[in-house]
Design an enzyme around this catalytic site. Structure first.
Site, PDB file in Angstrom:
ATOM      1  N   SER A   1       4.454  -3.831  -4.301  1.00  0.00           N
ATOM      2  CA  SER A   1       4.644  -5.060  -3.535  1.00  0.00           C
ATOM      3  C   SER A   1       4.037  -6.250  -4.261  1.00  0.00           C
ATOM      4  O   SER A   1       4.606  -7.347  -4.268  1.00  0.00           O
ATOM      5  CB  SER A   1       4.006  -4.912  -2.147  1.00  0.00           C
TER       6      SER A   1
ATOM      7  N   ALA B   1       3.528  -6.534  -7.540  1.00  0.00           N
ATOM      8  CA  ALA B   1       4.292  -6.824  -8.757  1.00  0.00           C
ATOM      9  C   ALA B   1       5.514  -7.664  -8.434  1.00  0.00           C
ATOM     10  O   ALA B   1       5.856  -8.603  -9.161  1.00  0.00           O
ATOM     11  CB  ALA B   1       4.707  -5.519  -9.437  1.00  0.00           C
TER      12      ALA B   1
ATOM     13  N   ASP C   1       5.085  -2.261 -13.768  1.00  0.00           N
ATOM     14  CA  ASP C   1       5.674  -2.541 -12.463  1.00  0.00           C
ATOM     15  C   ASP C   1       6.372  -3.886 -12.458  1.00  0.00           C
ATOM     16  O   ASP C   1       7.469  -4.046 -11.917  1.00  0.00           O
ATOM     17  CB  ASP C   1       4.588  -2.497 -11.385  1.00  0.00           C
TER      18      ASP C   1
ATOM     19  N   GLY D   1       0.795  -1.218   0.000  1.00  0.00           N
ATOM     20  CA  GLY D   1       0.000   0.000   0.000  1.00  0.00           C
ATOM     21  C   GLY D   1       0.830   1.272   0.000  1.00  0.00           C
ATOM     22  O   GLY D   1       0.319   2.343   0.301  1.00  0.00           O
TER      23      GLY D   1
ATOM     24  N   VAL E   1       4.875   1.085  -4.097  1.00  0.00           N
ATOM     25  CA  VAL E   1       6.179   0.620  -4.565  1.00  0.00           C
ATOM     26  C   VAL E   1       6.090  -0.807  -5.113  1.00  0.00           C
ATOM     27  O   VAL E   1       7.065  -1.539  -5.162  1.00  0.00           O
ATOM     28  CB  VAL E   1       7.247   0.695  -3.443  1.00  0.00           C
TER      29      VAL E   1
END
Length: 944
Positions: free
Chosen positions: A636, A638, A655, A631, A634
């Protein structure tokens, strides 16, 4: 029914007892406290929304008064097992915030009219404030408070509801002290605490009497099914129970026909007697079921509920005393109950604490009403600080850590320099494994993951049934430790430039970050696969021959209240001779939200089957351990998808491509439509990127993101329509051949990134409305030509800003790339930073900004324009929101030297002071999954 006769002749005290509208568990424990107050000769006025029989079936006394009033709403449920967090906040606002002044005036008047001596709240916030306004002392009695519950909802929903949590905490602060029940959550709002034993309703009948009334023989096993709000259309079936078992059903529908081995209890049945007469309980964990199962040493088979944030604390206590067995939601609904019931009756619950909390609490309330001070003389700062830190730790959710006190100071500090690995100890642990292929590359997180595998293998060898966290026990039994295991690693990514313009075809620049996700994978012939008991039972019931099974364990699941394990038959991915569709797979995983996370792992297997025709004949065991915070924007998810694809399937989206194809300390340049890797861009040695988490949970599934995407596609459709009209209109003769060809190309515009800014400004900007309703747009243009989103006719969509963003963003990203690769100059960093600022404010104009990310960007600007920074020729030069926006992480660019690190830490400190949230800092980079490859390992102590 118990007729209450006062045992005292003293002047009765008057208690006003407020009960939350959240479930029957609060009402049932209030009954027990009120019963003891009435036995002492006092008068109790209960303010409640629960049915009368909850109280009158236990207490029959003229000293009990019931007033029907709902002053809070608790948690709004989507279904029996899932809370709708945003709806809960909106309902609370509607129930308790908007009419707050009226509520306070009404309650103050009522409290004075009954001449209340003490106000007790379980745990209605406004009751404490009303008591203070009326000049009456108040006490709360609970195991959780609504500021704790709603705080996480606000983290997910955004800052617009933050004032709710602050107001609730302020209301609780008017309370004199808290009577705290076992299984409690952190509650820092209360000034002082008095702990009491479990509040449990007593028994009226013996086990033998109850079983005789139910028609259950002593040699039959009896499970009590305590599960309200069952799914529509779902029915209990005779085959759900093993032979020799019967089930009593609490709260069942009067319209339903029950199988012969199921017994429906009347709605006003006294359930403690039935609980004590049963061999185990099956249901949802709430305080009422939890406390009575603990008190009567009844094994509890429970199904995890999503976003019931008090549940993990009750669950941990239940399991600590060997009283809990978790059932997977799918097995509940499909009737695979036998292995759980058999496991439950083998347990020996051992809770040996007090169960007279109702009597103790009543005595404390009586003494307080008579003027006694129960508040501690000792300072309460340490307890409140501990609660606040645990609460903050819960909300910040650093992944891959089990909830517990010992680690959080280290986790929160996140210093940018001087980080050290666990050094030689880890290396010694890793020596337990022979690396047959690949290279850990000295990455500290990979070495730590290999150490965790060694620990799990040793735990399995010990054969001890310890008190460890459930996911560790499941992980220890996941693999055949004598066989080879494959390990993959994939990092998260930092969106440096491009962001949401990806779906409009923009160039995107992304950097793989240091934080990564690891998976360990093992394949086995179905005959050698180690199955959990519930999977074994279902597998043997459904198949005559052995078929491949997928089993997954996710470490750190309790941090997000997820189910820690997942299993499925791989044949579930088949539709005859072909794989099932992706839409069918989405529906398959949506059945159980607590296990929806497994779609990111198991879904990659379906992709391999569908896209590459891979046939899985072996069973698969997967252990997931992610250090990429969720959340935060960045990627997570992917990272998790990529490492499960590392055996060879392309990912196909931005991503995932960064996670797969990125290189350490370089930006991956990608064209987004169609997805194509254009290469890597070296980050000049004097340039550095950081990410700072705003603390606002980012979600690309949120309504803002979807609305902006729809507005973008609406804008493209309007531009195409305008271009088509111009190429065929009355002014056609004024255009040369090239001009007509240009308009024809724009009339078939595939992606907005292909429209240059000068064409947008010169031809189309005035044709775009600022906003348009869905109904108006569809009437004129029929559709927006996007298969991913659906227009809501009643919604008002922004159009101009979402259309402008990708047109200019693609230009900005191209310029950013050119500047990075240009010769170093004095203005290079300033120009790069300016492009990032422009991107950030463009997000905001689209409605994808947030208070937190705006504040971080402002702090960067304060640092950039400070005298100290200017004297050092500048350190930080720009910042922008990342990913899908609406929270998440801010990317910062600056000069690569120690002064910049110091300024990043100062921004972290200032943001913490301003918001109460200490942000996580992302710094550093690591190789993508492709560059890392994979490890093939085997334990050294296995005899060849």
């Amino acid at each position: 029914m118990e007729v209450i006769v006062s045992s005292k002749q003293q002047q009765p005290l008057v208690f006003a007892y407020y009960v939350t509208g959240h479930g029957f568990g609060h009402a049932t424990r209030v009954v027990e406290v009120a019963r003891h107050l009435i036995l002492e000769g006092h008068i109790v006025h209960v303010v409640t929304a629960a049915p009368d029989f909850v109280y009158t079936s236990v207490i029959q006394s003229p000293r009990l008064f019931l007033r029907k009033e709902l002053l809070d709403c608790g948690a709004v449920q989507c279904d029996a097992l899932t809370v709708d967090r945003i709806a809960s906040l909106e309902k609370y606002s509607e129930t308790a915030v908007i009419p707050r002044e009226t509520i306070l005036a009404t309650e103050v008047k009522w409290l004075r009219s009954i001449k209340a001596d003490l106000v007790v709240s379980d745990v209605v916030p406004v009751a404490c404030r009303a008591a203070a306004d009326a000049g009456i002392r108040s006490v709360c009695c609970t195991n959780f408070s609504w500021d704790f519950i709603y705080a996480e909802y606000v983290v997910d929903a955004g800052s617009q509801h933050r004032s709710i949590v602050l107001q609730i905490a302020e209301d609780y602060s008017h309370c004199e002290f808290l009577i705290r029940l076992p299984g409690y959550c952190p509650m820092p709002a209360f000034r002082d605490v008095v702990d009491v034993p479990l509040v449990v309703r007593g028994l009226h009948k013996s086990r033998a009497e109850v079983r005789k009334e139910l028609g259950v023989e002593e040699d039959e096993k009896l499970v009590i099914f305590n599960f309200g709000g069952q799914p529509a259309g779902w029915k209990l079936q005779e085959v759900f129970l093993p032979p020799g078992w019967k089930c009593v059903v609490c709260g069942g529908s009067d319209k339903e026909d029950y199988p012969p081995n199921f017994i429906k209890l009347p709605k006003d049945a006294y359930t403690p007697d039935v609980i004590a007469a049963s061999d185990c309980m099956l249901g949802k964990i709430g305080y009422g079921t939890f406390s009575e199962a603990m008190a009567y040493k009844l094994p509890f088979v429970f199904v995890r509920r999503d976003y019931f944030n008090e549940e993990p604390f009750l669950r941990n206590m239940l399991e600590h005393y060997h009283g809990g067995v978790e059932m997977i939601r799918r097995d509940l609904l499909t009737g695979c109950w036998q292995p759980y019931l058999e496991r439950a009756i083998s347990l020996k619950p051992c809770y040996d604490g007090g169960v007279n909390g109702g009597e103790v609490a009543a005595r404390i309330l009586q003494d307080t009403a008579l003027g006694k001070n129960h508040a501690s003389d000792k300072p309460c700062g340490a307890r409140r600080l501990r609660d606040a830190i645990v609460l903050g730790y819960q909300l910040q959710r650093v992944n891959n850590r089990i909830i517990g006190i010992p680690d959080w100071y280290n986790l929160a500090e996140n210093k940018l320099v001087g980080r050290s690995s666990e050094g030689s100890q880890i290396l010694r642990e890793v020596e337990d494994y022979e690396i047959l292929h690949g290279d850990p590359q000295g990455l500290p997180d990979t070495m730590a993951f290999l150490k965790s595998l060694a620990d799990l293998g040793a735990r399995h060898d010990s054969k001890k049934d310890t008190d460890e966290v459930r996911e560790n026990l499941a992980a220890a039994g996941l693999f055949n430790w004598e066989e080879e295991i494959f390990v993959a690693r994939a990092p998260g990514r930092l969106d440096v430039m491009g962001g949401i313009a990806d779906y409009s075809g923009s160039l995107v620049l992304q950097m793989p970050i240091r934080e990564a996700c690891h998976v360990a994978v093992q394949k086995n012939h179905p005959a050698k696969q180690k199955l959990w008991k519930h999977a074994q039972a279902r597998h043997h019931a459904d198949h005559e021959k052995l078929t491949p099974i997928l089993e997954i364990v996710s470490l750190g699941s309790d941090l997000n209240n997820r189910g820690p394990t997942f299993d499925m038959d791989l044949s579930d991915f088949n539709d005859g001779e072909k794989p099932i569709s992706y839409e069918a797979a989405r529906k398959y995983f949506a059945k159980d939200p607590s296990q929806k996370w497994a779609a990111y792992v198991a879904g990659t297997i379906l992709v391999l089957m569908t896209e590459l025709g891979v046939c899985f004949e072996n069973s698969i065991s997967i252990l997931v351990s992610s250090g990429v915070p969720e959340g935060k924007g960045v990627s997570s998810s992917a990272a998790l998808e990529v490492e499960n694809h590392v055996v060879g399937a392309p990912c196909g989206v931005m991503d995932q491509m960064t996670s797969a194809c990125g290189e350490a300390n370089k930006l991956l340049a990608m064209a987004c439509q169609p997805a194509e890797v254009l290469g890597v861009v070296d980050i000049p040695s004097h340039v550095r990127f950081w990410g700072i988490d705003s603390g606002l949970r980012h979600s690309v599934g949120g309504s803002d993101y979807g609305s902006v995407r729809i507005g973008t596609y609406m804008g493209r459709k309007i531009i195409k329509s305008t271009a088509a009209g111009l190429s065929k209109g009355n002014n056609k003769d004024d255009l040369d051949k090239d001009g007509i060809e240009l308009l024809n190309n724009e009339a078939s515009l595939d992606y907005l990134c292909n429209l240059p800014p000068h064409r947008y400004e010169g031809v189309y900007v005035d044709k775009l409305p600022e906003t348009v309703s869905g109904e108006e747009f569809m009437k004129k243009y029929a559709n927006h030509e996007d298969s991913v989103t659906t227009i809501d006719p009643k919604h008002i969509y922004a159009v101009k800003a979402p259309t402008r963003h990708p047109v200019y963003e693609n230009f900005r990203v191209e310029a950013f790339k050119a500047l990075l690769t240009a010769t170093t100059s004095d203005g290079q960093l300033s120009a790069l930073g300016e492009l990032m600022y422009q991107c950030h404010y463009s997000y905001g104009s689209c409605g994808l900004g947030s208070d937190g990310t705006d504040r971080l960007v402002e702090l960067v600007q304060e640092m950039q324009h400070s005298k100290a920074s200017k004297s050092e020729n500048g350190t930080l030069h720009g910042a922008k929101i990342t990913g899908g926006g609406s929270g998440g992480t801010v990317c910062i660019i600056g000069k690569n030297f120690v002064g910049s690190n110091e300024q990043i830490l100062e921004i972290q400190r200032r943001y913490h002071v301003a918001t109460g949230f200490k942000p996580y800092v992302f710094e550093g980079s690591s190789p993508g999954a492709g560059e890392f490859g994979y490890l093939r390992i085997r334990r050294r102590n296995v005899t060849e």
